[in-house]
Design an enzyme around this catalytic site. Structure first.
Site, PDB file in Angstrom:
ATOM      1  N   TYR A 184       0.847  -1.197   0.000  1.00 33.96           N
ATOM      2  CA  TYR A 184       0.000   0.000   0.000  1.00 33.96           C
ATOM      3  C   TYR A 184       0.881   1.244   0.000  1.00 33.96           C
ATOM      4  O   TYR A 184       1.842   1.319   0.775  1.00 33.96           O
ATOM      5  CB  TYR A 184      -0.893   0.020   1.250  1.00 33.96           C
ATOM      6  CG  TYR A 184      -1.808   1.210   1.320  1.00 33.96           C
ATOM      7  CD1 TYR A 184      -2.845   1.357   0.393  1.00 33.96           C
ATOM      8  CD2 TYR A 184      -1.646   2.192   2.293  1.00 33.96           C
ATOM      9  CE1 TYR A 184      -3.696   2.452   0.453  1.00 33.96           C
ATOM     10  CE2 TYR A 184      -2.499   3.290   2.359  1.00 33.96           C
ATOM     11  CZ  TYR A 184      -3.521   3.416   1.438  1.00 33.96           C
ATOM     12  OH  TYR A 184      -4.373   4.503   1.498  1.00 33.96           O
TER      13      TYR A 184
ATOM     14  N   ASP B 193       9.394   2.955   0.186  1.00 39.54           N
ATOM     15  CA  ASP B 193       8.301   3.550   0.953  1.00 39.54           C
ATOM     16  C   ASP B 193       8.445   3.161   2.424  1.00 39.54           C
ATOM     17  O   ASP B 193       8.181   2.017   2.798  1.00 39.54           O
ATOM     18  CB  ASP B 193       6.958   3.089   0.376  1.00 39.54           C
ATOM     19  CG  ASP B 193       5.770   3.773   1.049  1.00 39.54           C
ATOM     20  OD1 ASP B 193       5.983   4.512   2.036  1.00 39.54           O
ATOM     21  OD2 ASP B 193       4.634   3.561   0.582  1.00 39.54           O
TER      22      ASP B 193
ATOM     23  N   LYS C 241       3.430   8.990   8.927  1.00 37.49           N
ATOM     24  CA  LYS C 241       3.105   8.411  10.240  1.00 37.49           C
ATOM     25  C   LYS C 241       4.011   8.949  11.359  1.00 37.49           C
ATOM     26  O   LYS C 241       3.812  10.067  11.795  1.00 37.49           O
ATOM     27  CB  LYS C 241       3.065   6.885  10.118  1.00 37.49           C
ATOM     28  CG  LYS C 241       1.973   6.468   9.081  1.00 37.49           C
ATOM     29  CD  LYS C 241       1.628   5.006   9.056  1.00 37.49           C
ATOM     30  CE  LYS C 241       0.358   4.740   8.265  1.00 37.49           C
ATOM     31  NZ  LYS C 241       0.531   4.380   6.863  1.00 37.49           N
TER      32      LYS C 241
HETATM   33  C1  LIG Z   1      -0.044   4.759   5.498  1.00 40.40           C
HETATM   34  C2  LIG Z   1       0.801   4.507   4.320  1.00 40.40           C
HETATM   35  C3  LIG Z   1       0.800   5.354   3.201  1.00 40.40           C
HETATM   36  C4  LIG Z   1      -0.190   6.485   3.044  1.00 40.40           C
HETATM   37  O1  LIG Z   1      -0.049   7.463   4.016  1.00 40.40           O
HETATM   38  P1  LIG Z   1      -1.304   8.428   4.331  1.00 40.40           P
HETATM   39  O2  LIG Z   1      -0.730   9.419   5.285  1.00 40.40           O
HETATM   40  O3  LIG Z   1      -2.360   7.561   4.908  1.00 40.40           O
HETATM   41  O4  LIG Z   1      -1.708   9.052   3.048  1.00 40.40           O
HETATM   42  C5  LIG Z   1       1.710   5.122   2.195  1.00 40.40           C
HETATM   43  N1  LIG Z   1       2.578   4.107   2.276  1.00 40.40           N
HETATM   44  C6  LIG Z   1       2.597   3.262   3.329  1.00 40.40           C
HETATM   45  C7  LIG Z   1       3.601   2.152   3.353  1.00 40.40           C
HETATM   46  C8  LIG Z   1       1.703   3.422   4.371  1.00 40.40           C
HETATM   47  O5  LIG Z   1       1.699   2.554   5.377  1.00 40.40           O
END
Ligand SMILES: *Cc1c(COP(=O)(O)O)cnc(C)c1O
Length: 440
Positions: free
Chosen positions: A145, A240, A273
């Protein structure tokens, strides 16, 4: 109260929630409406207190409403909520990110741009990679994701897994066609995709360790192989670390894997986060040569009214400064302790399961298949055992992620009292999982 609040919310907000997983769709029942939180606890609208293993999906690494973070936010707020202009503190945060993402003498993040959400960070990283290479195709892995932008919603793990959707309506076919989705932990699939499309691939984006389909760590050497193959074909790699960054360690998952010498060096990183300490703040960073392609220096446009918001920066800076080695050791030990307790309780009831780990992140997978290494395997688990397990924990005052396809998050504030509450709740929950009935 939760019941009435949910009824009412659904009349003004689609599904009653502002992010789908919160609706309890995959576990059933009524979501708890939270009114406050402190340390390892959250409190709902009826005054019920829960030991929290969601931690706002990661940001609350120090525990909820850490007094020093709250004070920093209050002080910043008193000076003005938003200026839409540069501030001294945003440079401090960029410098701190650059300094922290270090391993074996290398610092792969040379420039940082602050944005407001992880989705923006990955979206911008992809635009940068396309701008840098002049190519369009993007490679991602099934079950990873990266936020909810069009190009990244294909087979995107938890949120969509929970809804049992293949992707999302509203994504133009032309956009989806630029995303190649490969099975995770499959080097041969990466080789094959590059053999066929190598000249057109701008970037590979991957979660540093997948934690949005439950936790599925990369096989040893997988991340390094992806980098090697991408590099051979002139494509960039976007690591990511929105979820793993500053959570599994001070230098993120990349730092854990490269502590004995840099095995691989991403071109771009994305953070979110934890980096915002609970406020809307995220970042992308990487090689100066690539990052300097961003406007106003370069031709790749990106902007944000609230980017580098001073209140959010205060929360992020204070959180990162407090997240020292002792915090990370505590997270690791706490994750060990909870994972062991969950496993022991399930075993006692004869529930076949595995514990998936990536640093202090973990999740439970139900069934007796070997540890899943990709999305297809994750989805073959006995997911129907989770809702009764989840609700038994909730009734006893422990709040778990409302989907089996999410990681569990511990905080520095989870102390013995909190852990004992979890221990006390586990036998009933394990019994409920054992008694769960498979759907027809
Ligand atoms: C949570 C998440 C996102 C998206 O971040 P948001 O602040 O919810 O837009 C992207 N990549 C990873 C790996 C995530 O866990």
């Amino acid at each position: 109260m939760n019941e009435e609040l949910f009824e009412r919310a659904q009349r003004s907000i689609p599904g009653g929630v502002n992010s789908p997983v919160r609706a309890f769709g995959s576990v059933g029942g009524t979501p708890r409406f939270l009114v406050r939180a402190a340390g390892p606890y959250v409190v709902d609208s009826e005054g019920a207190e829960y030991v929290d293993l969601v931690a706002s999906w990661g940001p609350a690494i120090l525990g909820h409403a850490h007094p020093e973070v709250v004070r920093a936010v209050q002080r910043a707020a008193e000076q003005g909520l938003s200026f839409g202009a540069s501030t001294p503190a945003e440079t401090e945060l960029a410098e701190l990110i650059i300094e922290r993402v270090a391993a074996a003498g290398t610092r792969p993040v040379e420039r940082v741009r602050l944005v407001s959400t992880g989705t923006e960070a990955t979206m911008t990283a992809i635009r940068l990679a396309r701008g840098a290479t002049g190519r369009d195709l993007l490679v991602k892995f099934s079950g990873h994701y990266h936020g909810h932008s069009d190009a990244l919603l294909a087979e995107a793990g938890s949120g969509v897994a929970t809804l049992a959707l293949p992707g999302s309506a509203g994504v133009p076919a032309a956009v989806a066609a630029n995303t190649l989705v490969l099975p995770y932990n499959d080097v041969a699939a990466v080789e094959a995709a590059f053999a066929e499309h190598g000249d057109s691939i701008a970037a590979v984006i991957l979660e540093a360790a997948a934690a949005n389909m439950g936790v599925v760590p990369p096989a040893p050497g997988f991340n390094a192989e992806v980098h090697r193959i991408a590099r051979e074909h002139g494509a960039l790699v976007i690591l990511d670390e929105v979820l793993t960054g500053f959570r599994v360690g001070g230098a993120g998952w990349w730092g854990l894997e490269n502590s004995d010498g840099a095995e691989y060096t991403p071109d771009l990183f994305t953070f979110g986060k934890v980096v915002g300490g609970g406020m809307p703040l995220a970042a992308l960073g990487g090689r100066a040569e690539v990052m300097e392609l961003l406007a106003p220096r370069g031709p790749v446009y990106q902007a944000g009214t609230l980017s580098g918001n001073p209140v959010a920066v205060a929360a992020g800076l204070t959180t990162l400064r407090l997240a020292d080695d002792a915090v990370y050791s505590h997270l690791d030990a706490t994750a060990d302790r909870i994972a062991d307790a969950v496993s022991a309780a399930l075993s006692l009831e004869g529930v076949a399961h595995g514990i998936q780990r990536a640093g202090s992140l973990f999740s439970v997978v139900f069934g007796d298949a070997p540890a899943p290494t990709d999305y297809a395997a994750v989805k073959r688990q006995e997911a129907w055992r989770y809702p009764p397990f989840f609700h038994a924990m909730l009734r006893q005052g422990v709040s778990l992620p409302p989907s089996v396809y999410e990681a569990w998050f511990v905080t520095a504030a989870h102390d013995d009292a909190a852990l004992q509450r979890i221990d006390a709740a586990l036998p009933h929950a394990a019994r409920a999982a054992a008694e769960a009935v498979a759907p027809e």
